[in-house]
Design a protein around this motif. Structure first.
Motif, PDB file in Angstrom:
ATOM      1  N   PHE A 137      -6.311   4.095  45.263  1.00  0.00           N
ATOM      2  CA  PHE A 137      -6.446   2.674  45.561  1.00  0.00           C
ATOM      3  C   PHE A 137      -5.094   2.087  45.957  1.00  0.00           C
ATOM      4  O   PHE A 137      -4.573   1.168  45.310  1.00  0.00           O
ATOM      5  CB  PHE A 137      -7.036   1.945  44.357  1.00  0.00           C
ATOM      6  N   THR A 138      -4.523   2.607  47.025  1.00  0.00           N
ATOM      7  CA  THR A 138      -3.197   2.172  47.458  1.00  0.00           C
ATOM      8  C   THR A 138      -3.202   0.748  47.994  1.00  0.00           C
ATOM      9  O   THR A 138      -2.144   0.121  48.123  1.00  0.00           O
ATOM     10  CB  THR A 138      -2.660   3.121  48.548  1.00  0.00           C
ATOM     11  N   GLY A 139      -4.371   0.215  48.324  1.00  0.00           N
ATOM     12  CA  GLY A 139      -4.441  -1.149  48.841  1.00  0.00           C
ATOM     13  C   GLY A 139      -4.412  -2.216  47.759  1.00  0.00           C
ATOM     14  O   GLY A 139      -4.301  -3.407  48.070  1.00  0.00           O
ATOM     15  N   LEU A 140      -4.513  -1.816  46.487  1.00  0.00           N
ATOM     16  CA  LEU A 140      -4.476  -2.789  45.400  1.00  0.00           C
ATOM     17  C   LEU A 140      -3.045  -3.278  45.173  1.00  0.00           C
ATOM     18  O   LEU A 140      -2.079  -2.571  45.477  1.00  0.00           O
ATOM     19  CB  LEU A 140      -5.020  -2.157  44.118  1.00  0.00           C
ATOM     20  N   PRO A 141      -2.897  -4.483  44.617  1.00  0.00           N
ATOM     21  CA  PRO A 141      -1.534  -4.977  44.316  1.00  0.00           C
ATOM     22  C   PRO A 141      -0.903  -4.160  43.193  1.00  0.00           C
ATOM     23  O   PRO A 141      -1.590  -3.640  42.320  1.00  0.00           O
ATOM     24  CB  PRO A 141      -1.778  -6.424  43.886  1.00  0.00           C
ATOM     25  N   ALA A 142       0.408  -4.019  43.218  1.00  0.00           N
ATOM     26  CA  ALA A 142       1.139  -3.318  42.166  1.00  0.00           C
ATOM     27  C   ALA A 142       0.906  -4.034  40.836  1.00  0.00           C
ATOM     28  O   ALA A 142       0.779  -5.264  40.797  1.00  0.00           O
ATOM     29  CB  ALA A 142       2.616  -3.268  42.509  1.00  0.00           C
ATOM     30  N   PRO A 143       0.801  -3.301  39.719  1.00  0.00           N
ATOM     31  CA  PRO A 143       0.978  -1.840  39.593  1.00  0.00           C
ATOM     32  C   PRO A 143      -0.333  -1.052  39.724  1.00  0.00           C
ATOM     33  O   PRO A 143      -0.363   0.134  39.473  1.00  0.00           O
ATOM     34  CB  PRO A 143       1.536  -1.709  38.184  1.00  0.00           C
ATOM     35  N   LEU A 144      -1.426  -1.730  40.148  1.00  0.00           N
ATOM     36  CA  LEU A 144      -2.726  -1.052  40.204  1.00  0.00           C
ATOM     37  C   LEU A 144      -2.834  -0.064  41.362  1.00  0.00           C
ATOM     38  O   LEU A 144      -3.799   0.708  41.423  1.00  0.00           O
ATOM     39  CB  LEU A 144      -3.850  -2.090  40.316  1.00  0.00           C
ATOM     40  N   ALA A 167     -10.461  10.266  36.463  1.00  0.00           N
ATOM     41  CA  ALA A 167      -9.789   9.010  36.788  1.00  0.00           C
ATOM     42  C   ALA A 167      -8.312   9.198  36.454  1.00  0.00           C
ATOM     43  O   ALA A 167      -7.981   9.765  35.405  1.00  0.00           O
ATOM     44  CB  ALA A 167     -10.379   7.853  35.989  1.00  0.00           C
ATOM     45  N   PHE A 168      -7.435   8.746  37.338  1.00  0.00           N
ATOM     46  CA  PHE A 168      -6.013   9.001  37.105  1.00  0.00           C
ATOM     47  C   PHE A 168      -5.166   7.805  37.526  1.00  0.00           C
ATOM     48  O   PHE A 168      -5.610   6.919  38.267  1.00  0.00           O
ATOM     49  CB  PHE A 168      -5.555  10.265  37.848  1.00  0.00           C
ATOM     50  N   TYR A 169      -3.945   7.831  37.026  1.00  0.00           N
ATOM     51  CA  TYR A 169      -2.940   6.840  37.415  1.00  0.00           C
ATOM     52  C   TYR A 169      -1.634   7.584  37.644  1.00  0.00           C
ATOM     53  O   TYR A 169      -1.178   8.328  36.768  1.00  0.00           O
ATOM     54  CB  TYR A 169      -2.755   5.773  36.335  1.00  0.00           C
ATOM     55  N   GLU A 170      -1.042   7.405  38.820  1.00  0.00           N
ATOM     56  CA  GLU A 170       0.223   8.059  39.144  1.00  0.00           C
ATOM     57  C   GLU A 170       1.105   7.072  39.891  1.00  0.00           C
ATOM     58  O   GLU A 170       0.816   6.700  41.025  1.00  0.00           O
ATOM     59  CB  GLU A 170      -0.002   9.311  40.005  1.00  0.00           C
ATOM     60  N   LYS A 171       2.152   6.652  39.230  1.00  0.00           N
ATOM     61  CA  LYS A 171       3.121   5.768  39.889  1.00  0.00           C
ATOM     62  C   LYS A 171       4.432   5.830  39.129  1.00  0.00           C
ATOM     63  O   LYS A 171       4.457   5.689  37.895  1.00  0.00           O
ATOM     64  CB  LYS A 171       2.613   4.336  39.968  1.00  0.00           C
ATOM     65  N   GLY A 172       5.500   6.038  39.875  1.00  0.00           N
ATOM     66  CA  GLY A 172       6.808   6.113  39.246  1.00  0.00           C
ATOM     67  C   GLY A 172       6.859   7.228  38.226  1.00  0.00           C
ATOM     68  O   GLY A 172       6.361   8.336  38.460  1.00  0.00           O
ATOM     69  N   PRO A 173       7.393   6.959  37.042  1.00  0.00           N
ATOM     70  CA  PRO A 173       7.533   8.016  36.035  1.00  0.00           C
ATOM     71  C   PRO A 173       6.262   8.278  35.227  1.00  0.00           C
ATOM     72  O   PRO A 173       6.213   9.208  34.426  1.00  0.00           O
ATOM     73  CB  PRO A 173       8.633   7.469  35.110  1.00  0.00           C
ATOM     74  N   LEU A 174       5.213   7.463  35.438  1.00  0.00           N
ATOM     75  CA  LEU A 174       4.022   7.549  34.595  1.00  0.00           C
ATOM     76  C   LEU A 174       2.878   8.272  35.309  1.00  0.00           C
ATOM     77  O   LEU A 174       2.551   7.974  36.457  1.00  0.00           O
ATOM     78  CB  LEU A 174       3.563   6.150  34.201  1.00  0.00           C
ATOM     79  N   GLN A 175       2.266   9.223  34.599  1.00  0.00           N
ATOM     80  CA  GLN A 175       1.068   9.907  35.067  1.00  0.00           C
ATOM     81  C   GLN A 175       0.076   9.958  33.909  1.00  0.00           C
ATOM     82  O   GLN A 175       0.432  10.335  32.796  1.00  0.00           O
ATOM     83  CB  GLN A 175       1.371  11.333  35.524  1.00  0.00           C
ATOM     84  N   ALA A 176      -1.180   9.579  34.176  1.00  0.00           N
ATOM     85  CA  ALA A 176      -2.219   9.617  33.143  1.00  0.00           C
ATOM     86  C   ALA A 176      -3.532  10.027  33.789  1.00  0.00           C
ATOM     87  O   ALA A 176      -3.777   9.737  34.968  1.00  0.00           O
ATOM     88  CB  ALA A 176      -2.362   8.251  32.464  1.00  0.00           C
ATOM     89  N   ARG A 177      -4.361  10.722  33.025  1.00  0.00           N
ATOM     90  CA  ARG A 177      -5.658  11.140  33.568  1.00  0.00           C
ATOM     91  C   ARG A 177      -6.665  11.310  32.437  1.00  0.00           C
ATOM     92  O   ARG A 177      -6.300  11.632  31.291  1.00  0.00           O
ATOM     93  CB  ARG A 177      -5.545  12.449  34.362  1.00  0.00           C
ATOM     94  N   ILE A 178      -7.921  11.076  32.744  1.00  0.00           N
ATOM     95  CA  ILE A 178      -9.022  11.389  31.840  1.00  0.00           C
ATOM     96  C   ILE A 178     -10.089  12.081  32.673  1.00  0.00           C
ATOM     97  O   ILE A 178     -10.380  11.665  33.803  1.00  0.00           O
ATOM     98  CB  ILE A 178      -9.574  10.138  31.130  1.00  0.00           C
ATOM     99  N   ALA A 179     -10.651  13.173  32.138  1.00  0.00           N
ATOM    100  CA  ALA A 179     -11.541  14.021  32.930  1.00  0.00           C
ATOM    101  C   ALA A 179     -12.775  14.394  32.124  1.00  0.00           C
ATOM    102  O   ALA A 179     -12.714  14.581  30.896  1.00  0.00           O
ATOM    103  CB  ALA A 179     -10.804  15.283  33.377  1.00  0.00           C
ATOM    104  N   TYR A 180     -13.894  14.533  32.849  1.00  0.00           N
ATOM    105  CA  TYR A 180     -15.132  15.037  32.268  1.00  0.00           C
ATOM    106  C   TYR A 180     -15.556  16.265  33.064  1.00  0.00           C
ATOM    107  O   TYR A 180     -15.621  16.226  34.303  1.00  0.00           O
ATOM    108  CB  TYR A 180     -16.233  13.980  32.325  1.00  0.00           C
TER     109      TYR A 180
END
Length: 260
Positions: A137-144, A167-180
């Motif tokens: 979702f690169t079109g969303l406003p930061a930090p989303l 579902a994941f989040y990757e930006k700067g130093p932070l990376q998070a993910r949850i998977a099924y």
């Protein structure tokens, strides 16, 4: 007791990639692969249970041939942008020298024993199709703008279905993910203990992780596996014929990764 085994195989492979359109890529590959038997299956060892009602022998098999596979893949991928895509892939696998644990009756000292040992049981073929995609979702406003999703589903003949959603989040130093991750019920082996089939019930597992890079050398991480304590259920043909019902519980980890 003396047994020997040896083998030699050529393993050719080829692949190619074509830009069908500016954002559409066709890839195809063919490869011959070899999968060796596990060392425990190859051990020259024999365990004998001589009890009258339980007479059984468990053997290793140094003569096991490696599993040989011819693998064919073709995928068409449309890149929506630099980090998003949708793809469809066809694949086929032709396997020879498949090995399974086989139980048979043999005579030893004039007595009947049930002998269980790994054997090469023949060939098997699989055909399937996989749909996959990723969207950020690169079109969303930061930090989303670091949010994204991934998903894939594989349909395989004979009768296998798996799918994964992330579902994941990757930006700067932070990376998070949850998977099924889901796998439908399947037959693990046709001849297990006492020569009976072993079936595995369907299961779905949730995992999650988070990473934070303090700098280029040091990353902190936390991880959770099987968050909701999914069980493993093994049975023989009918669910009333229970073989095993196992749980290892959720597993968690905290740590530091160092790069030099």
């Amino acid at each position: 007791m003396r047994e020997t085994g040896s083998y030699a195989q050529w393993l050719p492979s080829a692949n190619f990639k074509i830009d069908v359109f500016e954002d559409v890529v066709l890839q195809a590959a063919v490869a011959k692969t070899l999968t060796r038997a596990t060392l425990s299956d190859l051990l020259l060892i024999r365990n004998i249970n001589p009890r009258p009602r339980e007479r059984a022998i468990t053997d290793g098999n140094p003569g096991l041939e490696p599993m040989i596979g011819w693998n064919y893949d073709a995928a068409l991928t449309w890149y929506l942008d630099r980090s998003s895509f949708v793809s469809v892939a066809l694949f086929a696998k032709d396997l020879d020298n498949i090995s399974e644990s086989v139980t048979s009756t043999i005579q030893l000292l004039g007595l009947d024993f049930r002998r269980t040992r790994p054997e090469n049981i023949g060939s098997r073929s699989y055909r399937g199709i996989e749909f996959s995609g990723q969207y950020t979702f690169t079109g969303l406003p930061a930090p989303l703008d670091g949010l994204g999703v991934q998903a894939n589903i594989s349909l395989v003949e004979p009768d296998a279905t798996t799918y994964n959603a992330v579902a994941f989040y990757e930006k700067g130093p932070l990376q998070a993910r949850i998977a099924y991750n889901y796998r439908n019920a399947y037959e693990q082996t046709q001849q297990g203990n006492r020569g009976q089939p072993v079936n595995v019930d369907a299961y779905g597992i949730w995992d999650a992780s988070i990473n934070y890079a303090l700098n280029d050398q040091v990353t902190l991480f936390a991880q959770g596996l099987n968050l909701f304590n999914e069980k493993t259920f093994l049975y023989s043909v009918y669910k009333e014929r229970v073989i095993a019902f196992e749980t290892y519980g959720p597993r968690y980890a905290l740590g530091v990764r160092l790069n030099f």
